[in-house]
Design a protein around this motif. Structure first.
Motif, short mmCIF file in Angstrom:
data_model
loop_
_atom_site.label_atom_id
_atom_site.label_comp_id
_atom_site.label_asym_id
_atom_site.label_seq_id
_atom_site.Cartn_x
_atom_site.Cartn_y
_atom_site.Cartn_z
N VAL A 234 0.89 -1.07 0.03
CA VAL A 234 0.03 0.04 -0.06
C VAL A 234 0.77 1.28 -0.09
CG1 VAL A 234 -1.82 1.20 1.17
CG2 VAL A 234 -1.58 -1.28 1.17
N GLU A 235 0.81 1.89 -1.34
CA GLU A 235 1.87 3.05 -1.11
C GLU A 235 1.12 4.18 -1.09
OE1 GLU A 235 3.34 1.17 -4.75
OE2 GLU A 235 2.26 2.84 -6.15
N THR A 236 1.83 5.31 -0.52
CA THR A 236 1.32 6.86 -0.40
C THR A 236 1.59 7.41 -1.57
OG1 THR A 236 2.30 6.83 1.83
CG2 THR A 236 1.45 8.68 1.09
N ARG A 237 0.54 8.00 -2.03
CA ARG A 237 0.64 9.04 -3.24
C ARG A 237 0.46 10.46 -2.79
NH1 ARG A 237 2.10 6.88 -7.97
NH2 ARG A 237 2.64 4.70 -7.84
N PRO A 238 0.87 11.53 -3.62
CA PRO A 238 2.08 11.31 -4.11
C PRO A 238 3.23 10.69 -3.44
CG PRO A 238 1.30 13.44 -4.25
CD PRO A 238 0.61 12.97 -3.15
N GLY A 239 3.96 9.97 -4.18
CA GLY A 239 5.19 9.30 -3.61
C GLY A 239 6.04 8.60 -4.51
N GLN A 240 6.93 7.87 -4.15
CA GLN A 240 7.89 7.03 -5.12
C GLN A 240 7.52 5.74 -5.43
OE1 GLN A 240 12.08 7.66 -4.92
NE2 GLN A 240 11.86 8.97 -3.19
N GLY A 241 6.41 5.29 -4.60
CA GLY A 241 5.94 3.95 -4.79
C GLY A 241 6.98 2.57 -4.36
N TYR A 242 6.44 1.31 -4.58
CA TYR A 242 7.40 0.28 -4.11
C TYR A 242 7.40 -0.59 -5.29
CZ TYR A 242 8.23 -4.13 -2.05
OH TYR A 242 8.52 -5.55 -1.59
N PRO A 243 8.47 -0.81 -5.88
CA PRO A 243 9.88 -0.35 -5.68
C PRO A 243 10.04 1.07 -6.00
CG PRO A 243 10.19 -1.77 -7.49
CD PRO A 243 8.94 -1.93 -6.82
N ARG A 244 10.80 1.88 -5.33
CA ARG A 244 10.83 3.54 -5.86
C ARG A 244 10.95 3.52 -7.12
NH1 ARG A 244 16.29 5.56 -2.81
NH2 ARG A 244 17.51 3.89 -3.58
N THR A 245 10.19 4.55 -7.58
CA THR A 245 10.06 4.97 -9.14
C THR A 245 9.85 3.84 -10.07
OG1 THR A 245 12.67 4.69 -9.60
CG2 THR A 245 12.14 6.76 -8.35
N TYR A 246 9.04 3.03 -9.53
CA TYR A 246 8.79 1.82 -10.48
C TYR A 246 7.97 2.23 -11.91
CZ TYR A 246 3.91 1.73 -8.98
OH TYR A 246 2.58 1.93 -8.64
N GLU A 247 7.41 3.54 -11.60
CA GLU A 247 6.65 3.86 -12.72
C GLU A 247 7.62 4.51 -13.83
OE1 GLU A 247 4.45 5.91 -9.65
OE2 GLU A 247 2.71 5.49 -11.01
N ASP A 248 9.00 4.97 -13.46
CA ASP A 248 9.87 5.53 -14.50
C ASP A 248 10.35 4.39 -15.73
OD1 ASP A 248 11.73 6.74 -15.87
OD2 ASP A 248 12.95 7.30 -14.20
N GLN A 249 9.65 4.18 -16.40
CA GLN A 249 9.66 3.16 -17.33
C GLN A 249 11.06 3.42 -18.10
OE1 GLN A 249 8.12 0.22 -17.15
NE2 GLN A 249 6.92 1.37 -15.77
N SER A 250 11.56 4.53 -18.55
CA SER A 250 12.59 4.89 -19.12
C SER A 250 13.87 4.37 -18.18
CB SER A 250 13.08 6.45 -19.35
OG SER A 250 12.95 7.11 -17.97
N ARG A 251 13.58 4.17 -16.81
CA ARG A 251 14.76 3.50 -16.12
C ARG A 251 14.62 1.92 -16.21
NH1 ARG A 251 15.01 4.20 -9.69
NH2 ARG A 251 17.04 2.97 -9.29
N TRP A 252 13.46 1.41 -16.31
CA TRP A 252 13.25 0.04 -15.93
C TRP A 252 13.06 -0.79 -17.24
CZ3 TRP A 252 15.40 -0.53 -11.58
CH2 TRP A 252 15.06 0.29 -10.53
N GLN A 253 12.46 -0.14 -18.07
CA GLN A 253 12.00 -0.62 -19.46
C GLN A 253 11.28 -1.88 -19.28
OE1 GLN A 253 15.58 -1.80 -21.45
NE2 GLN A 253 15.98 0.22 -22.30
N GLY A 254 9.88 -1.82 -18.59
CA GLY A 254 8.99 -2.51 -18.45
C GLY A 254 7.73 -2.46 -19.47
N GLY A 255 7.05 -3.34 -19.62
CA GLY A 255 5.83 -3.25 -20.50
C GLY A 255 6.19 -3.28 -21.74
#
Ligand code: SF4
Ligand code: SF4
Length: 434
Positions: free
Chosen positions: A44-65
């Motif tokens: 359960v992550e706090t929004r706004p926030g970095q999420g878990y794991p942090r910055t998981y939404e930054d797809q340029s960093r992780w290249q997911g999807g």
């Protein structure tokens, strides 16, 4: 039309109080083992926030999807045969333990015997990583404490000294909780990125699982999942993920997170979908992705759908279960539930009713909760939570569908409040929200 059944979940975010009961009970049931101490199948992550794991939404960093290639066809961001071959030996896009957080062990004696104290801790948490003490500057709920709100009440002289601008900002401070599990996607990029074919989607109910015997620990699934909902067990060397509690679901019980949810905000149900249109929907232009995903789900009360489902071999009692389920109706009939990040193109099957939160009284510009001043519906035009922020989460940036949902929710709240208070409800409200 080939019809398949899928277990799906809708979560009503206005009801989440961030108690983490769901996470703790899930952990007790599934990841209370060595090798997965850092793992929360449900977090359960706090929004706004970095999420878990942090910055998981930054797809340029992780290249997911997924992404579309020049011909408009789906391509794995972490995939491509050459990229897969190159990364298979040194998969470089994995979150590290600091991105998840460093697990710790409670001193239970202190936890239960500590005396009552006046002060809350102010120091940043510290952790031992590789023998070195390191400041942890975040956690998935660190932002709970970062709003900078004064400790004092509104009548305190200190608060009186704040400039009008600061007060204005303060009154509009917002946060909310976003509970997350694996999305059990219709087009799961974790499965597509697995070189061993160990991740599969069950045909009967769409639950996405990892075959522990076939998993070779490449961890491409961790990179490939844009929601970062596959985890690596350092003890067994295998990937693990949320199982939608299939041993419970198979005997008619809800998932642990849903059964123990304090806010009663999780709705589980079967939905029916047209399996032949999944790829086409996942390839839709970004502005059409939400609609494409909604249209993929079929009305279980439509006689043509029922006939097609029977032809596709779905048992009749499952079709009836889909008809009884609130999930389809929350998504498509009432149009209040939205997917998380449809732009990842995995067709996620966990949907969210975005939070209306306390509505600020912009009609009188007092900054206070508008609900007690009547006409909540009129106040909806300036919500506490910026619609743009919710749109980033749920509609690939399009504010219109979010606005539509919030108007419906506000109308319902206003209508029900009138009824509960014995007042005559405004009969025009249903017509105004459509
Ligand atoms: Fe796979 Fe779940 Fe990630 Fe979807 S959310 S890609 S099903 S691990
Ligand atoms: Fe939110 Fe329910 Fe989890 Fe509590 S148990 S944090 S209310 S989802």
């Amino acid at each position: 039309m080939r019809v398949m059944a899928q277990l799906a979940m809708v979560m009503n975010l206005d009801k989440c109080i961030g108690c983490h009961t769901c996470s703790v009970t899930c952990k007790q049931a599934w990841t209370n083992r060595s090798g997965v101490e850092y793992v929360w199948f449900n977090n359960v992550e706090t929004r706004p926030g970095q999420g878990y794991p942090r910055t998981y939404e930054d797809q340029s960093r992780w290249q997911g999807g997924w992404e579309l290639n020049r011909k408009g066809r789906l391509r794995l961001k972490a995939g491509g045969r050459l990229r897969k071959l190159l990364t298979i030996f040194s998969n470089p896009k994995l979150p590290n333990i600091r991105d998840y957080y460093e697990p710790w062990t409670y001193d239970y004696a202190t936890l239960t015997d500590a005396p009552a104290q006046d002060d809350v801790p102010v120091a940043r948490p510290r952790s031992l990583i590789s023998g070195k003490e390191t400041a942890i500057t975040w956690s998935a709920n660190w932002d709970d404490d970062l709003a900078g709100a004064p400790e004092h009440g509104p009548d305190d002289p200190l608060v009186a000294k704040l400039s009008e601008k600061v007060k204005f900002e303060f009154e509009r401070t917002f946060m909310f909780y976003l509970p997350r599990i694996c999305e059990h996607c219709l087009n799961p990029s974790c499965a597509a990125s697995c070189p061993s074919g160990a991740i599969y989607k069950r045909t009967e109910d769409g639950i996405v699982l990892v075959d522990q015997d076939r998993c070779r620990g490449w961890r491409m699934c961790v990179t490939g999942c844009p929601y970062k909902k596959v985890y690596f067990n350092h003890r067994t060397g295998k990937a693990e993920k949320c199982t939608f509690c299939f041993p419970r679901v198979e005997v008619g019980l809800p998932t642990v997170c849903a059964e123990t949810c304090v806010g009663r905000l999780r709705y589980i149900g079967l939905v029916l979908y047209d399996v032949d249109r999944v790829t086409e929907a996942a390839c839709a232009p970004e502005q059409d992705l939400l609609r494409a995903q909604q249209e993929l789900l079929l009305d279980p009360n439509d006689p043509d759908v029922v006939a097609a489902a029977e032809r596709s071999g779905i048992p009749h009692d499952w079709i009836e279960a889909a008809q009884r389920s609130p999930v389809y109706h929350l998504i498509n009939t009432y149009r209040v539930a939205l997917p998380l990040h449809p732009e990842y193109r995995t067709m996620p099957m966990v949907f969210y009713i975005p939070p209306l939160s306390p509505v600020v009284d912009v009609v009188r510009d007092t900054g206070h909760d508008a609900e007690d001043h009547g006409n909540l519906f009129a106040a909806i035009d300036a919500l506490r939570i910026p619609v743009e922020y919710l749109a980033e989460l749920f509609t690939a940036g399009d504010p219109d569908p979010v606005n539509d949902v919030l108007r419906r929710m506000a109308a319902m709240r206003s209508y029900m409040r009138d009824i509960n208070l014995g007042r005559e409800p405004d009969e025009n409200i249903p017509a105004r929200v459509g």
